[in-house]
Design a protein around this motif. Sequence first.
Motif, PDB file in Angstrom:
ATOM      1  N   GLY A  78      21.253  84.458 -90.151  1.00 61.74           N
ATOM      2  CA  GLY A  78      20.595  85.205 -91.217  1.00 61.74           C
ATOM      3  C   GLY A  78      19.329  84.493 -91.627  1.00 61.74           C
ATOM      4  O   GLY A  78      19.097  83.341 -91.269  1.00 61.74           O
ATOM      5  N   THR A  79      18.487  85.187 -92.397  1.00 61.55           N
ATOM      6  CA  THR A  79      17.184  84.640 -92.746  1.00 61.55           C
ATOM      7  C   THR A  79      17.197  83.813 -94.021  1.00 61.55           C
ATOM      8  O   THR A  79      16.252  83.063 -94.273  1.00 61.55           O
ATOM      9  CB  THR A  79      16.151  85.765 -92.899  1.00 61.55           C
ATOM     10  OG1 THR A  79      16.647  86.713 -93.859  1.00 61.55           O
ATOM     11  CG2 THR A  79      15.919  86.469 -91.571  1.00 61.55           C
ATOM     12  N   SER A  80      18.227  83.927 -94.847  1.00 62.54           N
ATOM     13  CA  SER A  80      18.317  83.101 -96.046  1.00 62.54           C
ATOM     14  C   SER A  80      19.741  83.110 -96.569  1.00 62.54           C
ATOM     15  O   SER A  80      20.557  83.963 -96.202  1.00 62.54           O
ATOM     16  CB  SER A  80      17.348  83.572 -97.134  1.00 62.54           C
ATOM     17  OG  SER A  80      17.742  84.835 -97.634  1.00 62.54           O
ATOM     18  N   SER A  81      20.034  82.145 -97.420  1.00 66.57           N
ATOM     19  CA  SER A  81      21.353  82.033 -98.028  1.00 66.57           C
ATOM     20  C   SER A  81      21.173  81.257 -99.321  1.00 66.57           C
ATOM     21  O   SER A  81      20.050  81.136 -99.827  1.00 66.57           O
ATOM     22  CB  SER A  81      22.324  81.321 -97.073  1.00 66.57           C
ATOM     23  OG  SER A  81      23.642  81.286 -97.596  1.00 66.57           O
ATOM     24  N   THR A  82      22.269  80.733 -99.863  1.00 65.81           N
ATOM     25  CA  THR A  82      22.195  79.842-101.016  1.00 65.81           C
ATOM     26  C   THR A  82      23.050  78.610-100.727  1.00 65.81           C
ATOM     27  O   THR A  82      23.953  78.647 -99.878  1.00 65.81           O
ATOM     28  CB  THR A  82      22.704  80.498-102.304  1.00 65.81           C
ATOM     29  OG1 THR A  82      24.098  80.787-102.170  1.00 65.81           O
ATOM     30  CG2 THR A  82      21.925  81.765-102.639  1.00 65.81           C
ATOM     31  N   ILE A  83      22.764  77.540-101.442  1.00 65.30           N
ATOM     32  CA  ILE A  83      23.561  76.330-101.289  1.00 65.30           C
ATOM     33  C   ILE A  83      25.016  76.605-101.637  1.00 65.30           C
ATOM     34  O   ILE A  83      25.935  76.169-100.924  1.00 65.30           O
ATOM     35  CB  ILE A  83      22.990  75.204-102.169  1.00 65.30           C
ATOM     36  CG1 ILE A  83      21.658  74.696-101.580  1.00 65.30           C
ATOM     37  CG2 ILE A  83      23.990  74.063-102.330  1.00 65.30           C
ATOM     38  CD1 ILE A  83      21.753  74.001-100.240  1.00 65.30           C
ATOM     39  N   GLY A  84      25.262  77.342-102.699  1.00 64.27           N
ATOM     40  CA  GLY A  84      26.639  77.646-103.082  1.00 64.27           C
ATOM     41  C   GLY A  84      27.386  78.416-102.018  1.00 64.27           C
ATOM     42  O   GLY A  84      28.555  78.119-101.720  1.00 64.27           O
ATOM     43  N   ARG A  85      26.720  79.390-101.411  1.00 62.01           N
ATOM     44  CA  ARG A  85      27.357  80.196-100.363  1.00 62.01           C
ATOM     45  C   ARG A  85      27.676  79.343 -99.142  1.00 62.01           C
ATOM     46  O   ARG A  85      28.759  79.459 -98.556  1.00 62.01           O
ATOM     47  CB  ARG A  85      26.433  81.356 -99.993  1.00 62.01           C
ATOM     48  CG  ARG A  85      27.084  82.432 -99.113  1.00 62.01           C
ATOM     49  CD  ARG A  85      26.086  83.543 -98.827  1.00 62.01           C
ATOM     50  NE  ARG A  85      25.519  84.072-100.058  1.00 62.01           N
ATOM     51  CZ  ARG A  85      24.284  84.561-100.170  1.00 62.01           C
ATOM     52  NH1 ARG A  85      23.480  84.590 -99.112  1.00 62.01           N
ATOM     53  NH2 ARG A  85      23.853  85.033-101.318  1.00 62.01           N
ATOM     54  N   GLU A  86      26.740  78.481 -98.746  1.00 66.28           N
ATOM     55  CA  GLU A  86      26.983  77.648 -97.573  1.00 66.28           C
ATOM     56  C   GLU A  86      28.054  76.589 -97.843  1.00 66.28           C
ATOM     57  O   GLU A  86      28.869  76.289 -96.977  1.00 66.28           O
ATOM     58  CB  GLU A  86      25.684  76.998 -97.104  1.00 66.28           C
ATOM     59  CG  GLU A  86      24.648  77.987 -96.594  1.00 66.28           C
ATOM     60  CD  GLU A  86      25.211  78.934 -95.541  1.00 66.28           C
ATOM     61  OE1 GLU A  86      25.808  78.460 -94.551  1.00 66.28           O
ATOM     62  OE2 GLU A  86      25.078  80.164 -95.725  1.00 66.28           O
ATOM     63  N   ALA A  87      28.051  76.029 -99.032  1.00 63.81           N
ATOM     64  CA  ALA A  87      29.078  75.028 -99.372  1.00 63.81           C
ATOM     65  C   ALA A  87      30.474  75.646 -99.346  1.00 63.81           C
ATOM     66  O   ALA A  87      31.452  74.991 -98.942  1.00 63.81           O
ATOM     67  CB  ALA A  87      28.796  74.441-100.747  1.00 63.81           C
ATOM     68  N   ALA A  88      30.581  76.914 -99.697  1.00 63.53           N
ATOM     69  CA  ALA A  88      31.886  77.568 -99.749  1.00 63.53           C
ATOM     70  C   ALA A  88      32.314  78.172 -98.426  1.00 63.53           C
ATOM     71  O   ALA A  88      33.513  78.211 -98.118  1.00 63.53           O
ATOM     72  CB  ALA A  88      31.867  78.666-100.809  1.00 63.53           C
ATOM     73  N   ASN A  89      31.346  78.606 -97.612  1.00 67.16           N
ATOM     74  CA  ASN A  89      31.696  79.451 -96.466  1.00 67.16           C
ATOM     75  C   ASN A  89      31.223  78.985 -95.105  1.00 67.16           C
ATOM     76  O   ASN A  89      31.606  79.582 -94.096  1.00 67.16           O
ATOM     77  CB  ASN A  89      31.153  80.865 -96.704  1.00 67.16           C
ATOM     78  CG  ASN A  89      31.697  81.511 -97.946  1.00 67.16           C
ATOM     79  OD1 ASN A  89      32.896  81.485 -98.179  1.00 67.16           O
ATOM     80  ND2 ASN A  89      30.816  82.068 -98.771  1.00 67.16           N
ATOM     81  N   ASN A  90      30.368  77.972 -95.019  1.00 66.98           N
ATOM     82  CA  ASN A  90      29.802  77.600 -93.718  1.00 66.98           C
ATOM     83  C   ASN A  90      30.924  77.114 -92.785  1.00 66.98           C
ATOM     84  O   ASN A  90      31.580  76.120 -93.069  1.00 66.98           O
ATOM     85  CB  ASN A  90      28.753  76.511 -93.887  1.00 66.98           C
ATOM     86  CG  ASN A  90      27.928  76.298 -92.644  1.00 66.98           C
ATOM     87  OD1 ASN A  90      28.468  76.033 -91.567  1.00 66.98           O
ATOM     88  ND2 ASN A  90      26.614  76.391 -92.751  1.00 66.98           N
ATOM     89  N   PRO A  91      31.162  77.822 -91.676  1.00 60.34           N
ATOM     90  CA  PRO A  91      32.302  77.474 -90.813  1.00 60.34           C
ATOM     91  C   PRO A  91      32.139  76.149 -90.069  1.00 60.34           C
ATOM     92  O   PRO A  91      33.119  75.606 -89.568  1.00 60.34           O
ATOM     93  CB  PRO A  91      32.372  78.649 -89.826  1.00 60.34           C
ATOM     94  CG  PRO A  91      30.962  79.170 -89.771  1.00 60.34           C
ATOM     95  CD  PRO A  91      30.423  78.991 -91.154  1.00 60.34           C
ATOM     96  N   CYS A  92      30.916  75.623 -90.002  1.00 56.00           N
ATOM     97  CA  CYS A  92      30.683  74.357 -89.305  1.00 56.00           C
ATOM     98  C   CYS A  92      30.974  73.166 -90.199  1.00 56.00           C
ATOM     99  O   CYS A  92      30.907  72.010 -89.749  1.00 56.00           O
ATOM    100  CB  CYS A  92      29.240  74.287 -88.810  1.00 56.00           C
ATOM    101  SG  CYS A  92      28.834  75.542 -87.596  1.00 56.00           S
ATOM    102  N   LEU A  93      31.296  73.407 -91.459  1.00 53.76           N
ATOM    103  CA  LEU A  93      31.512  72.319 -92.402  1.00 53.76           C
ATOM    104  C   LEU A  93      32.907  72.391 -92.991  1.00 53.76           C
ATOM    105  O   LEU A  93      33.119  72.209 -94.167  1.00 53.76           O
ATOM    106  CB  LEU A  93      30.436  72.367 -93.510  1.00 53.76           C
ATOM    107  CG  LEU A  93      29.014  72.191 -92.976  1.00 53.76           C
ATOM    108  CD1 LEU A  93      27.991  72.617 -94.008  1.00 53.76           C
ATOM    109  CD2 LEU A  93      28.793  70.737 -92.549  1.00 53.76           C
TER     110      LEU A  93
END
Length: 198
Positions: A183-198
């Motif tokens: 995707g072209t953008s996200s938020t830190i909160g969204r990535e901290a909660a959902n990023n499958p690589c982390l």
Amino acid sequence: MAVCCYVASCERSGEAVVIDPGGDEERILDYVQGRQLRVRYIINTHCHPDHCCGNGPVRAATGASIVMHEADIAYAADPRVAGYFAMLGLPASPPADIAVVDGDTVSFGQETLTVLHTPGHSPGGICLYSAPHCFTGDTLFVNGVGRTDFPGCSYERLVESIGTKLFTLPEATIVWPGHAYGGTSSTIGREAANNPCL
């Protein structure tokens, strides 16, 4: 190679920076000239050629200074590293004009970007923060992270960088990644909660 290049500018002064010109130099320059922007700096989030192969033409057209983290300046100068990345067939960047480290700032007009050193994808990988925006290069993508199978990479350092430098930013911080694979953008909160690589 589907690199996300960003032009950030000061509305009052018309001064600007170009972040990661990875090709399409004519398109970048048309955008800058069409808005009558004065590019002060070309900032590379890291030295991999897909993110800096446009440095030479953009600098030649604008007179801007190339900015890179000091660790990646040394890394890119290593003949073994240069030989490895030469297989991509992309033009090499001219030498950087300005070396930065963690906590440095890059100002253009009334705008300022703060350098966050986030090694892992490369030794001198950086993100650029100006609330509420963070340009994350190949450190953090939408639903992904940068590769760590290149020379000088480290998955452990990448995860540590993300945890200590990015996930400590406000959750509403907008993530602008170096590639738009997820995707072209996200938020830190969204990535901290959902990023499958982390």
